[in-house]
Design a protein around this motif. Structure first.
Motif, mmCIF file in Angstrom:
data_model
loop_
_atom_site.group_PDB
_atom_site.id
_atom_site.type_symbol
_atom_site.label_atom_id
_atom_site.label_comp_id
_atom_site.label_asym_id
_atom_site.label_seq_id
_atom_site.Cartn_x
_atom_site.Cartn_y
_atom_site.Cartn_z
ATOM 1 N N ALA A 1 0.842 -1.199 0.000
ATOM 2 C CA ALA A 1 0.000 0.000 0.000
ATOM 3 C C ALA A 1 0.874 1.245 0.000
ATOM 4 N N ALA A 2 1.484 1.513 -1.139
ATOM 5 C CA ALA A 2 2.379 2.662 -1.252
ATOM 6 C C ALA A 2 1.793 3.747 -2.143
ATOM 7 N N ARG A 3 0.537 3.561 -2.573
ATOM 8 C CA ARG A 3 -0.095 4.533 -3.456
ATOM 9 C C ARG A 3 -1.338 5.098 -2.776
ATOM 10 N N SER A 4 -1.974 6.056 -3.413
ATOM 11 C CA SER A 4 -3.177 6.650 -2.842
ATOM 12 C C SER A 4 -4.301 5.621 -2.814
ATOM 13 N N PRO A 5 -5.268 5.778 -1.894
ATOM 14 C CA PRO A 5 -6.324 4.766 -1.730
ATOM 15 C C PRO A 5 -7.055 4.421 -3.015
ATOM 16 N N GLU A 6 -7.385 5.431 -3.840
ATOM 17 C CA GLU A 6 -8.152 5.125 -5.052
ATOM 18 C C GLU A 6 -7.366 4.254 -6.026
ATOM 19 N N LYS A 7 -6.030 4.297 -5.925
ATOM 20 C CA LYS A 7 -5.204 3.442 -6.784
ATOM 21 C C LYS A 7 -5.120 2.018 -6.250
ATOM 22 N N ARG A 40 -7.928 -8.264 -4.188
ATOM 23 C CA ARG A 40 -8.527 -9.519 -4.623
ATOM 24 C C ARG A 40 -8.707 -10.432 -3.415
ATOM 25 N N PRO A 41 -9.535 -11.455 -3.531
ATOM 26 C CA PRO A 41 -9.639 -12.411 -2.421
ATOM 27 C C PRO A 41 -8.269 -12.990 -2.071
ATOM 28 N N GLY A 42 -7.961 -13.048 -0.778
ATOM 29 C CA GLY A 42 -6.697 -13.594 -0.326
ATOM 30 C C GLY A 42 -5.544 -12.621 -0.367
ATOM 31 N N THR A 43 -5.816 -11.339 -0.630
ATOM 32 C CA THR A 43 -4.729 -10.350 -0.681
ATOM 33 C C THR A 43 -4.222 -10.041 0.723
ATOM 34 N N LEU A 44 -2.897 -10.012 0.867
ATOM 35 C CA LEU A 44 -2.248 -9.553 2.097
ATOM 36 C C LEU A 44 -1.765 -8.127 1.844
ATOM 37 N N VAL A 45 -2.278 -7.196 2.628
ATOM 38 C CA VAL A 45 -1.942 -5.788 2.455
ATOM 39 C C VAL A 45 -0.790 -5.433 3.389
ATOM 40 N N VAL A 46 0.296 -4.955 2.810
ATOM 41 C CA VAL A 46 1.489 -4.575 3.567
ATOM 42 C C VAL A 46 1.587 -3.055 3.555
ATOM 43 N N THR A 47 1.598 -2.461 4.739
ATOM 44 C CA THR A 47 1.587 -1.005 4.803
ATOM 45 C C THR A 47 2.148 -0.518 6.132
ATOM 46 N N PRO A 48 2.779 0.661 6.138
ATOM 47 C CA PRO A 48 3.127 1.251 7.431
ATOM 48 C C PRO A 48 1.853 1.508 8.241
ATOM 49 N N ALA A 49 1.939 1.391 9.542
ATOM 50 C CA ALA A 49 0.756 1.530 10.384
ATOM 51 C C ALA A 49 0.189 2.928 10.371
ATOM 52 N N ASP A 50 0.984 3.921 9.958
ATOM 53 C CA ASP A 50 0.483 5.295 9.976
ATOM 54 C C ASP A 50 -0.228 5.679 8.674
ATOM 55 N N ARG A 51 -0.328 4.728 7.726
ATOM 56 C CA ARG A 51 -1.082 5.004 6.502
ATOM 57 C C ARG A 51 -2.564 4.736 6.738
ATOM 58 N N LEU A 110 -0.865 -8.481 11.536
ATOM 59 C CA LEU A 110 0.500 -8.793 11.924
ATOM 60 C C LEU A 110 1.325 -7.508 11.967
ATOM 61 N N SER A 111 2.401 -7.548 12.740
ATOM 62 C CA SER A 111 3.284 -6.386 12.848
ATOM 63 C C SER A 111 4.735 -6.848 12.782
ATOM 64 N N THR A 112 5.581 -6.026 12.125
ATOM 65 C CA THR A 112 7.006 -6.338 12.027
ATOM 66 C C THR A 112 7.823 -5.066 12.214
ATOM 67 N N GLU A 113 9.015 -5.236 12.759
ATOM 68 C CA GLU A 113 9.926 -4.101 12.947
ATOM 69 C C GLU A 113 10.577 -3.684 11.637
ATOM 70 N N ASP A 114 10.567 -4.558 10.630
ATOM 71 C CA ASP A 114 11.209 -4.249 9.357
ATOM 72 C C ASP A 114 10.462 -3.148 8.616
ATOM 73 N N ASP A 115 11.185 -2.429 7.732
ATOM 74 C CA ASP A 115 10.516 -1.427 6.911
ATOM 75 C C ASP A 115 9.746 -2.125 5.792
ATOM 76 N N THR A 116 8.971 -1.365 5.051
ATOM 77 C CA THR A 116 8.071 -1.948 4.051
ATOM 78 C C THR A 116 8.845 -2.656 2.942
ATOM 79 N N PHE A 117 9.944 -2.075 2.472
ATOM 80 C CA PHE A 117 10.723 -2.699 1.397
ATOM 81 C C PHE A 117 11.296 -4.035 1.850
ATOM 82 N N THR A 118 11.886 -4.062 3.051
ATOM 83 C CA THR A 118 12.476 -5.296 3.564
ATOM 84 C C THR A 118 11.408 -6.367 3.752
ATOM 85 N N THR A 119 10.260 -5.951 4.284
ATOM 86 C CA THR A 119 9.161 -6.902 4.500
ATOM 87 C C THR A 119 8.688 -7.497 3.181
#
Length: 713
Positions: A247-253, A259-270, A317-326
């Motif tokens: 989730a590195a783009r604006s919400p409308e994008k 899709r069904p089964g999508t795992l969304v990876v995003t910083p918690a402040d987004r 889920l939560s991780t200490e890694d940044d988004t790129f590393t994750t």
């Protein structure tokens, strides 16, 4: 050093590191079992971990999913140390002893070799020495990819030269996994064999298996465990991840990519991306969950939204890694199946087994084969018979997601031609929301447009009850009644309902419009209980609250015939709280009278009763409580004295022992109608559709002689 009979031992040699050796081995084992061969499995030496946590689970899954004898392997470090210290002969004695122990009760032993991807020299030497010590035939396992047949033949020939003991070890066949696509796999299957350099005869291709990305999907719990992530909310932690969205783009994008089964990876402040995604999930999109990066947690206001139903089902889920590393770690996640994910491995095994042709190996064994009936065999034969029957099955709950997915699976596997009743636009909308691709073979019937043409036939069928046209129009607003009329009018071969309807709502129209079969006075039901090593039949656990002795006898006969129709030789136990003549009272006397009537009506059946469950299933208890009885502790059809006992028992066994139950399958109707539990899983619906198709085929087969006789007259 002792060697084994070479035609009963096959050694799987990994030619490619990415061939999926264990999965292919288990698929081969399952395929041989389906052919009636008793198979043992040995992984002599555990595969060393190429990645931390990649435990060798070959023996674990062989035991728990295939029911095969499979000892735990020797540790690789132990084997490597023995090789380095000059004790190779002693190590081979250990391996031979392991295989001999398994072989004692098996027709064939499948031995899985070592992939030389950690310690190449040691692993290769161990493969060579084990093959020589066991005198095993070779089965090279290759990764097909986009390789040409000539390239694959060259790779297999190189393996034969390396491991074939100067030509003394014949190649029994080739297993080719992970072909680029279905077309590549099909082309190899059509070839049937490959000619290898130095081989006098072509070597059969035992399997050509295409890539199946849908079988690689890990669960959210696997991601948390493998990557050491914190679990903020368990939700549906078993849900599978079918894709990643960063989730590195604006919400409308983002919205169009969910899709069904999508795992969304995003910083918690987004918060914008999280809330937009949550809105889509709230409207029914079955997402896998969230991973919040950079060690953060959502803002309290956002967390409150995620904690409310239905969003509380999302795993967070939560991780200490940044988004790129994750994202990088997720993209490189190990494809190994975890010990606890038996469901995924079962699907992998079934997928591969379906592509294996075991006949060349069975021919080499030259064994008289006795058919087995463990659950995998039962399910395989169920699907195979349904496929051959090619029946049309109507599904009145056509807008229900599980039913839609089951219909798609049935079309994909050619189990039946399913008809979904409902509003076409709504059915397609639900399918799209749940990521279901509806094949063209799934027919969608607009219930609203079809009701009118069944009004007059329904009035005719119910004229003795004084049904009016208005009443018929109202009755046909119920999709189950509409589907039952399609069956009554011979437009379909069977009906399956109950995912969102009660048993009464499914059965009542059938009793009114389909009615009982000739010779049957009641409708009853059975469950097929898929125990670890065999299939048991339980009846009646769904329909008759308190059958009389005569009705109980009829239920027993119906259930025995149902068991026989599905390849289970019936051994019928009339269950009671008392065995033989040890008890008295109306309840046990009813079972005694019913047993006597079964014996009188069907002297061909093996039946005993009244008998307690333990006396019917445990040989030692049976000898003590029912000495000289015909069951000998080996009953497989259990008739319960009333609905309270039957329903309670089947659910207790199902839930406590984690047993799959297929059913209830209704018996005694002129045409097949089957009820589902409202908690039915997609696989439950698929197998019930298969049962219904087989019932339809059996009914038609039983009426054919009479039709022929009438024509002759």
């Amino acid at each position: 050093m002792n060697t084994l009979s070479r035609h009963r031992t096959f050694y799987l040699v990994p030619v490619s590191r990415d061939a999926g050796l264990t999965s292919v081995m288990l698929g081969l084992v399952r395929s041989l079992q389906l052919s009636g061969v008793r198979v043992g499995v040995v992984k002599p030496i555990a595969q060393p971990e190429a990645h931390p946590g990649d435990l060798d689970l070959a023996a674990h899954f062989a035991r728990n999913l295939c029911g095969a004898a499979a000892p735990d392997p020797l540790a690789f470090d132990h084997a490597a140390e023995m090789v380095r210290s000059g004790q190779l002969g002693g190590l081979m004695e250990e391996v031979v002893s392991m295989v001999e122990t398994v072989r004692a009760d098996c027709d064939v032993v499948i031995v899985e070799g070592l992939i030389p991807d950690v310690d190449f020299q040691i692993a290769t030497r161990l493969n060579i020495e084990i093959i020589r010590s066991l005198g095993a035939d070779l089965i090279p396992v290759l990764a097909g990819g986009a390789h040409s047949p000539a390239t694959l033949a060259a790779k297999a020939a190189a393996a034969a030269e390396q491991y074939g003991d100067d030509g003394r070890r014949p190649i029994a066949g080739l297993l080719i996994n992970r072909c680029a696509d279905a077309a590549a796999a099909s082309a190899l299957t059509e070839l049937g064999s490959l000619t290898l350099k130095g081989s006098a005869t072509p070597v059969p291709i035992l399997a050509a298996v295409p890539n199946a990305p849908h079988l690689l999907a890990p669960r959210m719990i696997d991601i948390a465990d493998d990557l050491g992530m914190s679990i903020l909310n368990h939700g549906d932690i078993e849900r599978r991840v079918q894709g990643l969205l960063i989730a590195a783009r604006s919400p409308e994008k983002l919205l169009g990519q969910l899709r069904p089964g999508t795992l969304v990876v995003t910083p918690a402040d987004r918060s914008d991306a999280i809330l937009a995604t949550a809105l889509v999930a709230q409207r029914g999109m079955p997402l896998a969950g969230f991973v919040f990066t950079c060690g953060g947690r959502p803002a309290p206001e956002v967390a409150a939204v995620l904690a409310a139903a239905p969003l509380d089902r999302l795993a967070l889920l939560s991780t200490e890694d940044d988004t790129f590393t994750t994202a990088s770690k997720l993209a490189n996640l190990s494809a190994h199946v975890s010990r606890t994910d038996g469901d995924r491995m079962e699907r992998v095994i079934s997928f591969i087994a379906d592509k294996v042709d075991p006949r060349p190996l069975v021919h080499r064994l030259n064994l008289p084969v006795d058919p087995l009936m463990p659950p995998p065999v039962f399910r395989h034969r169920l699907v195979a018979r349904a496929r051959a029957a090619a029946r049309r099955i109507v599904l009145p709950e056509g807008e229900e997601p599980r039913t839609i997915r089951a219909a798609a699976i049935c079309a994909e596997k050619r189990i039946a031609r399913c008809i979904l009743l409902g509003a076409p636009d709504r059915i397609r909308e639900v399918a799209a929301a749940h990521g279901i691709d509806l094949p063209d073979d799934v027919e969608i019937v607009d219930a609203e447009q079809q009701r009118a043409r069944y009004v007059d036939p329904l009035v005719e069928l119910r004229k003795s009850k004084g049904l009016t046209k208005l009443q018929a129009e109202i009755a046909l607003e119920d999709s189950v009644v509409l589907g039952t009329m399609m069956l009554a009018q011979n437009e379909v071969d069977g009906l399956v309902s109950g995912a969102i309807h009660t048993t009464a709502s499914t059965v009542r129209p059938a009793l009114q419009l389909i009615k009982t079969a000739p010779g049957s006075s009641i409708v009853s039901s059975v469950f097929f209980m898929l125990m670890p090593d065999q299939v048991l039949v339980y009846g009646d656990c769904a329909i008759n609250p308190d059958p009389t002795a005569d009705e109980l006898a009829e239920i027993a006969i119906q259930s025995a015939d149902s068991a026989a129709a599905f390849g289970i030789e019936p051994r019928v136990a009339m269950i009671s709280y008392s065995t033989g003549a040890s008890g008295a009272g109306e309840d046990v006397d009813k079972v005694r009278r019913a047993t006597d009537k079964v014996r009188a009506l069907r002297p061909d059946l093996i039946v005993d009763g009244p008998i307690q469950y333990d006396a019917a299933t445990v040989e030692s208890v049976g000898r003590q409580k029912a000495p000289g009885g015909p069951l000998d502790g080996r009953a497989n059809v259990f008739i319960f004295p009333d609905l309270n006992t039957g329903n309670t028992t089947y659910k207790a066994v199902q839930r406590s022992a984690n047993v799959i139950s297929v059913g209830p399958m209704l018996q005694g109707l002129r045409k097949p109608v089957n009820d589902l539990s409202r908690g039915a899983l997609v696989d439950d619906i698929v197998y019930t559709i298969a049962l219904t198709a087989i019932q339809a085929e059996a009914r038609d087969a039983s009426t054919r002689p009479a039709v022929v006789a009438q024509a002759a007259e």
